[in-house]
Design an enzyme around this catalytic site. Sequence first.
Site, short mmCIF file in Angstrom:
data_model
loop_
_atom_site.label_atom_id
_atom_site.label_comp_id
_atom_site.label_asym_id
_atom_site.label_seq_id
_atom_site.Cartn_x
_atom_site.Cartn_y
_atom_site.Cartn_z
N THR A 326 -8.72 5.07 5.95
CA THR A 326 -7.75 5.49 6.98
C THR A 326 -7.01 6.75 6.54
OG1 THR A 326 -5.86 4.27 6.09
CG2 THR A 326 -7.36 3.03 7.52
N CYS A 327 -6.19 7.28 7.45
CA CYS A 327 -5.48 8.53 7.16
C CYS A 327 -4.19 8.33 6.40
CB CYS A 327 -5.19 9.27 8.46
SG CYS A 327 -6.68 9.93 9.17
N ASP A 328 -3.84 7.08 6.12
CA ASP A 328 -2.57 6.80 5.46
C ASP A 328 -2.73 6.86 3.93
OD1 ASP A 328 -0.12 5.89 4.67
OD2 ASP A 328 -0.18 4.04 5.85
N ALA A 329 -1.81 7.56 3.28
CA ALA A 329 -1.89 7.66 1.81
C ALA A 329 -1.65 6.31 1.14
CB ALA A 329 -0.86 8.67 1.31
N ASN A 365 -6.18 2.20 12.58
CA ASN A 365 -6.85 3.51 12.62
C ASN A 365 -8.23 3.44 13.26
OD1 ASN A 365 -6.43 6.04 9.98
ND2 ASN A 365 -6.27 6.15 12.17
#
Length: 380
Positions: A326-329, A365
């Site tokens: 996903t795009c979350d760190a 996501n």
Amino acid sequence: MNQKTLLALAKKHGTPLFIVDHNELRKNYALFRKHFPRVQIYYAVKVNSDPAIVKTFYDLGGSFDVASMQEFHTVHENIKKLPAKKRQHFIWDKIIYANPIKPIETLRELDRYKPLVTYDNHEEVKKIAKHAPHAGLALRLRVPNTGSMVELSSKFGALPGEAVDLIQYAHDAGLVVEGLSFHVGSQCTNPENYIQAILLCANIFHESRTRGFNLKLLDIGGGFPAAYDSSVPKVSELAKKINHELNRLFPKDIEILAEPGRFLVASAAHAVSKIIGKAVRNDKLCYYVNDGVYHTYSGVIFDHCRYRMKSFKRGKKRLCAVFGPTCDALDTISLAEQLPDLEIGDYLYSEDIGAYSAASSTHFNGFPPAKVIHINQQTL
Ligand SMILES: Cc1ncc(COP(=O)(O)O)c(C=O)c1O
């Protein structure tokens, strides 16, 4: 499950893949039975609520700890075809609704099943008396959770000093308190937590008796640790201490229950993911895989658990980071893995990931949870 089987399954079914081995479920169940012969096993469904897992424990004669109506119905599926009397007996004898706080709608739905439910405060007694007066009660106590990986005592549990008054209060409301329950925290490697909790309960049993209440059961909860690494004490050692205290303090006619979850399912599932990206950032090799903390590795966040990422390929290892898709760190599986130089399309796997993993996987996501497959579902 050996590497060859894992790789073959990943190639056949695709990734991300979550593989549940039912022989391992049966092995863990048998191990628990062997070491705790006096204890009735209530599998804690929340830990992995896959209906196939529930069915395997049902077939073994297991009992169940449920904490929501959905979990209740997952268990109920297995008994819905039994004659009404047998079904009711199963619910009485083999299901505990072990969530001390229950919505009114849940209590209304539960009442006709006359289950055993936990409680820990006055407001809950009022709710139960009004909406589920046929339920039996177990008072959940707050006990030490020292050193457990997941602490469970800050949210639930009556203080020992309030226990007998809460039993009296339930009695005055027309309810029957069958016994006591506690939870020492999940992945409890400190036997002292059990020892202190059992002693505390023995004192409350005694005090209750002097006030005219005959408690019949003791639910020693979960906490039984999975053997994630060699530092975890063996179940035989833990059992020896717990059984000694149970036998010393509780006569044989007191029913002893436990709600193991992690111990039964953690080692029964492995996850395989595929490398979908690769980069070097701050001199560190970073692998991006198609499973992460919003999915099978959700235990990294919710369970405070670390899972080793392993490679099917050999080669000189170096320090790497492994991230989810996903795009979350936050979607970081590990910042410190030792892995060889791998290519996009290569696979990674983790062992012992059956507990609190698929159970809290999301669709965040737009990435769906890993495909679940079951092996050795039939007994050999
Ligand atoms: C009431 C109750 N019983 C049993 C369990 C399962 O415990 P464990 O994770 O130690 O197997 C939990 C976990 O949260 C729980 O809340």
